[in-house]
Design a protein around this motif. Sequence first.
Motif, PDB file in Angstrom:
ATOM      1  N   SER A   1       0.881  -1.144  -0.054  1.00 28.67           N
ATOM      2  CA  SER A   1      -0.128   0.052  -0.176  1.00 28.67           C
ATOM      3  C   SER A   1       0.763   1.182   0.041  1.00 28.67           C
ATOM      4  CB  SER A   1      -0.910  -0.026   1.505  1.00 28.67           C
ATOM      5  OG  SER A   1       0.000   0.316   2.459  1.00 28.67           O
ATOM      6  N   PRO A   2       0.413   2.435  -0.525  1.00 28.57           N
ATOM      7  CA  PRO A   2       1.178   3.602  -0.270  1.00 28.57           C
ATOM      8  C   PRO A   2       1.537   4.002   1.087  1.00 28.57           C
ATOM      9  CG  PRO A   2      -0.659   4.058  -1.864  1.00 28.57           C
ATOM     10  CD  PRO A   2      -0.913   2.596  -0.960  1.00 28.57           C
ATOM     11  N   ASP A   3       0.566   3.657   2.154  1.00 29.01           N
ATOM     12  CA  ASP A   3       1.292   3.946   3.550  1.00 29.01           C
ATOM     13  C   ASP A   3       2.353   3.089   3.944  1.00 29.01           C
ATOM     14  OD1 ASP A   3       0.704   4.720   6.188  1.00 29.01           O
ATOM     15  OD2 ASP A   3       0.428   2.641   6.453  1.00 29.01           O
ATOM     16  N   GLU A   4       2.445   2.017   3.497  1.00 26.96           N
ATOM     17  CA  GLU A   4       3.585   0.735   3.716  1.00 26.96           C
ATOM     18  C   GLU A   4       4.736   1.365   3.211  1.00 26.96           C
ATOM     19  OE1 GLU A   4       3.958  -3.733   4.305  1.00 26.96           O
ATOM     20  OE2 GLU A   4       4.069  -3.047   1.964  1.00 26.96           O
ATOM     21  N   ARG A   5       4.552   1.819   1.868  1.00 23.73           N
ATOM     22  CA  ARG A   5       5.726   2.181   1.220  1.00 23.73           C
ATOM     23  C   ARG A   5       6.325   3.318   1.727  1.00 23.73           C
ATOM     24  NH1 ARG A   5       5.176   3.943  -5.252  1.00 23.73           N
ATOM     25  NH2 ARG A   5       7.404   3.981  -5.772  1.00 23.73           N
ATOM     26  N   ALA A   6       5.636   4.464   2.346  1.00 22.12           N
ATOM     27  CA  ALA A   6       5.943   5.580   3.040  1.00 22.12           C
ATOM     28  C   ALA A   6       6.498   5.189   4.312  1.00 22.12           C
ATOM     29  CB  ALA A   6       4.801   6.625   3.219  1.00 22.12           C
ATOM     30  N   ARG A   7       6.048   4.404   5.188  1.00 18.95           N
ATOM     31  CA  ARG A   7       6.640   3.974   6.375  1.00 18.95           C
ATOM     32  C   ARG A   7       7.928   3.266   6.153  1.00 18.95           C
ATOM     33  NH1 ARG A   7       5.125   0.322   9.123  1.00 18.95           N
ATOM     34  NH2 ARG A   7       3.855  -0.890   7.818  1.00 18.95           N
ATOM     35  N   PHE A   8       8.280   2.361   5.108  1.00 20.73           N
ATOM     36  CA  PHE A   8       9.430   1.762   4.956  1.00 20.73           C
ATOM     37  C   PHE A   8      10.475   2.882   4.453  1.00 20.73           C
ATOM     38  CE2 PHE A   8       9.484  -2.866   4.949  1.00 20.73           C
ATOM     39  CZ  PHE A   8       8.246  -3.004   5.563  1.00 20.73           C
ATOM     40  N   ASN A   9      10.067   3.761   3.611  1.00 20.70           N
ATOM     41  CA  ASN A   9      10.919   4.953   3.166  1.00 20.70           C
ATOM     42  C   ASN A   9      11.537   5.825   4.388  1.00 20.70           C
ATOM     43  OD1 ASN A   9      12.295   6.733   1.597  1.00 20.70           O
ATOM     44  ND2 ASN A   9      10.341   7.614   0.950  1.00 20.70           N
ATOM     45  N   THR A  10      10.593   6.026   5.287  1.00 24.45           N
ATOM     46  CA  THR A  10      11.088   6.843   6.403  1.00 24.45           C
ATOM     47  C   THR A  10      11.810   6.004   7.351  1.00 24.45           C
ATOM     48  OG1 THR A  10       8.978   8.150   6.205  1.00 24.45           O
ATOM     49  CG2 THR A  10      10.178   8.296   8.438  1.00 24.45           C
ATOM     50  N   SER A  11      11.322   4.804   7.708  1.00 29.57           N
ATOM     51  CA  SER A  11      12.192   4.112   8.851  1.00 29.57           C
ATOM     52  C   SER A  11      13.510   3.634   8.305  1.00 29.57           C
ATOM     53  CB  SER A  11      11.486   2.706   8.896  1.00 29.57           C
ATOM     54  OG  SER A  11      12.173   1.832   9.853  1.00 29.57           O
ATOM     55  N   ILE A  12      13.660   3.261   6.937  1.00 32.73           N
ATOM     56  CA  ILE A  12      15.159   2.902   6.529  1.00 32.73           C
ATOM     57  C   ILE A  12      15.963   4.022   6.011  1.00 32.73           C
ATOM     58  CG2 ILE A  12      16.155   1.576   4.627  1.00 32.73           C
ATOM     59  CD1 ILE A  12      13.791  -0.207   4.449  1.00 32.73           C
ATOM     60  N   ALA A  13      15.423   5.181   5.649  1.00 33.00           N
ATOM     61  CA  ALA A  13      16.029   6.124   5.443  1.00 33.00           C
ATOM     62  C   ALA A  13      16.770   6.441   6.712  1.00 33.00           C
ATOM     63  CB  ALA A  13      15.277   7.448   5.114  1.00 33.00           C
ATOM     64  N   ALA A  14      16.332   6.719   8.007  1.00 35.78           N
ATOM     65  CA  ALA A  14      16.771   7.014   9.316  1.00 35.78           C
ATOM     66  C   ALA A  14      17.696   6.158   9.817  1.00 35.78           C
ATOM     67  CB  ALA A  14      15.482   6.963  10.285  1.00 35.78           C
ATOM     68  N   ASP A  15      17.518   4.796   9.362  1.00 34.21           N
ATOM     69  CA  ASP A  15      18.516   3.725   9.909  1.00 34.21           C
ATOM     70  C   ASP A  15      19.692   3.707   8.909  1.00 34.21           C
ATOM     71  OD1 ASP A  15      16.953   2.705  11.870  1.00 34.21           O
ATOM     72  OD2 ASP A  15      15.983   1.236  10.300  1.00 34.21           O
ATOM     73  N   LEU A  16      19.855   4.342   7.726  1.00 34.71           N
ATOM     74  CA  LEU A  16      20.873   4.323   6.838  1.00 34.71           C
ATOM     75  C   LEU A  16      21.532   5.788   6.789  1.00 34.71           C
ATOM     76  CD1 LEU A  16      19.618   2.191   3.733  1.00 34.71           C
ATOM     77  CD2 LEU A  16      21.000   1.458   5.668  1.00 34.71           C
ATOM     78  N   GLY A  17      20.915   6.723   7.639  1.00 28.32           N
ATOM     79  CA  GLY A  17      21.370   7.943   7.933  1.00 28.32           C
ATOM     80  C   GLY A  17      21.224   8.781   6.489  1.00 28.32           C
ATOM     81  N   VAL A  18      20.269   8.502   5.662  1.00 30.57           N
ATOM     82  CA  VAL A  18      20.084   9.518   4.611  1.00 30.57           C
ATOM     83  C   VAL A  18      18.420  10.035   4.559  1.00 30.57           C
ATOM     84  CG1 VAL A  18      21.526   8.111   3.061  1.00 30.57           C
ATOM     85  CG2 VAL A  18      19.162   7.435   3.076  1.00 30.57           C
ATOM     86  N   ASP A  19      18.329  10.893   3.753  1.00 26.09           N
ATOM     87  CA  ASP A  19      16.911  11.674   3.415  1.00 26.09           C
ATOM     88  C   ASP A  19      15.890  10.605   2.904  1.00 26.09           C
ATOM     89  OD1 ASP A  19      17.631  14.029   4.676  1.00 26.09           O
ATOM     90  OD2 ASP A  19      18.179  14.935   2.613  1.00 26.09           O
ATOM     91  N   PRO A  20      14.780  10.614   3.282  1.00 26.04           N
ATOM     92  CA  PRO A  20      13.609   9.527   2.569  1.00 26.04           C
ATOM     93  C   PRO A  20      13.764   9.956   0.938  1.00 26.04           C
ATOM     94  CG  PRO A  20      12.652  10.479   4.572  1.00 26.04           C
ATOM     95  CD  PRO A  20      14.089  11.389   4.369  1.00 26.04           C
ATOM     96  N   VAL A  21      13.511   8.927   0.306  1.00 20.22           N
ATOM     97  CA  VAL A  21      13.603   8.881  -1.212  1.00 20.22           C
ATOM     98  C   VAL A  21      12.515   9.565  -1.604  1.00 20.22           C
ATOM     99  CG1 VAL A  21      13.805   7.532  -3.320  1.00 20.22           C
ATOM    100  CG2 VAL A  21      15.066   6.775  -1.132  1.00 20.22           C
ATOM    101  N   GLU A  22      12.702  10.306  -2.583  1.00 25.59           N
ATOM    102  CA  GLU A  22      11.450  11.220  -3.461  1.00 25.59           C
ATOM    103  C   GLU A  22      11.084  10.200  -4.525  1.00 25.59           C
ATOM    104  OE1 GLU A  22      12.376  14.843  -4.686  1.00 25.59           O
ATOM    105  OE2 GLU A  22      12.983  15.778  -2.636  1.00 25.59           O
ATOM    106  N   TYR A  23       9.798  10.131  -4.647  1.00 26.17           N
ATOM    107  CA  TYR A  23       9.393   9.284  -6.004  1.00 26.17           C
ATOM    108  C   TYR A  23       7.875   9.790  -6.240  1.00 26.17           C
ATOM    109  CZ  TYR A  23       6.762   7.017  -1.903  1.00 26.17           C
ATOM    110  OH  TYR A  23       5.991   6.699  -0.800  1.00 26.17           O
ATOM    111  N   ALA A  24       7.580   9.389  -7.568  1.00 30.90           N
ATOM    112  CA  ALA A  24       6.212   9.633  -7.891  1.00 30.90           C
ATOM    113  C   ALA A  24       5.001   8.790  -7.151  1.00 30.90           C
ATOM    114  CB  ALA A  24       6.137   9.322  -9.418  1.00 30.90           C
ATOM    115  N   HIS A  25       4.112   9.477  -6.338  1.00 31.27           N
ATOM    116  CA  HIS A  25       3.242   8.818  -5.822  1.00 31.27           C
ATOM    117  C   HIS A  25       2.349   8.367  -6.744  1.00 31.27           C
ATOM    118  CE1 HIS A  25       4.579   9.832  -1.534  1.00 31.27           C
ATOM    119  NE2 HIS A  25       5.256  10.920  -2.345  1.00 31.27           N
TER     120      HIS A  25
END
Length: 308
Positions: free
Chosen positions: A284-308
């Motif tokens: 779902s779009p919500d899961e994609r957004a949650r994974f984006n935010t969570s993994i970006a924080a763990d890897l020390g990068v900004d969340p990825v920009e993508y076409a919704h």
Amino acid sequence: MQNERTTEDVALGLRRRVFEHTIRNNGGYLSQACSAAEQLAWLYNEELKLGDPTLPMIPKPFEGVPAPSNPGYHTGAGYNGPAAPEYDRLFIAPAHYALVAYATLIEVGRMAPEGLEMFNKDGSSVEMIGAEHSPGMEVHNGTLGIGLSTGAGLAYGRKLRGEPGRTWVFMSDGEVQEGQTWEAVAAAQFHGIDNLCAIMDVNDQQCDGAMDSVMAVGDIRRKFIEFGATCVEIDGHDIQAMRDAAKEPHDGKPLIILARTSPYQTMPILEERFPRLHYVRFKSPDERARFNTSIAADLGVDPVEYAH
């Protein structure tokens, strides 16, 4: 070619690339990046003796299958340098690790970042499941379990010719469910193929779920030893342990390094998907957004920009 980056930096960089690719494309091999990053980074950044790439930094399109009438055909091995006697050779046995392997090539300066944009596109050589024409690949290992046999055959030929270069195979633990893997070890021991080395990503996962739920394989270190290999078991996220394991004496025998790893390493949110970790496509779009935010924080990068 020399790469001045640390192996730890290469491992982090390739994880970031696989993460960004997965978010942008709504799917990717995230767990393989979690478990194998240190192994592939160590191989390319430290252990392998390779010459400079012989193929363009931006991969050429697929040029057809090998044939006398197709002089333009090439394998992807040129990204690992020339097949000269003094250089090592590498086979990526689990072809579904291709995305992680491509990211590694980019991180060590053997392929341009634009190459990853060609991933799984029609007409591209940058295949989703690595083939013999894909960057870093020399043969097609898509059939599970054939990689170690392929490596053993090449290593034997090199040994008979007196070539000093070694043959390395990167493997996954699902391959020990295939009989051909054990035949390869027995044959390598019988013929004294000690210029053959392998490192196996033992993350206890495969395409159908957890290894033990598909077919339990027991004590694979003991089995490798009984079939004739020298086998060392290590923490697959410990780079120093890899360095030490590669120095293990193995005269007359192949060396197998079992690298025990976590399919969630640096991305703990992936545990939500257990036991279906082989390929992560967001539900779902919500899961994609949650994974984006969570993994970006763990890897020390900004969340990825993508076409919704």
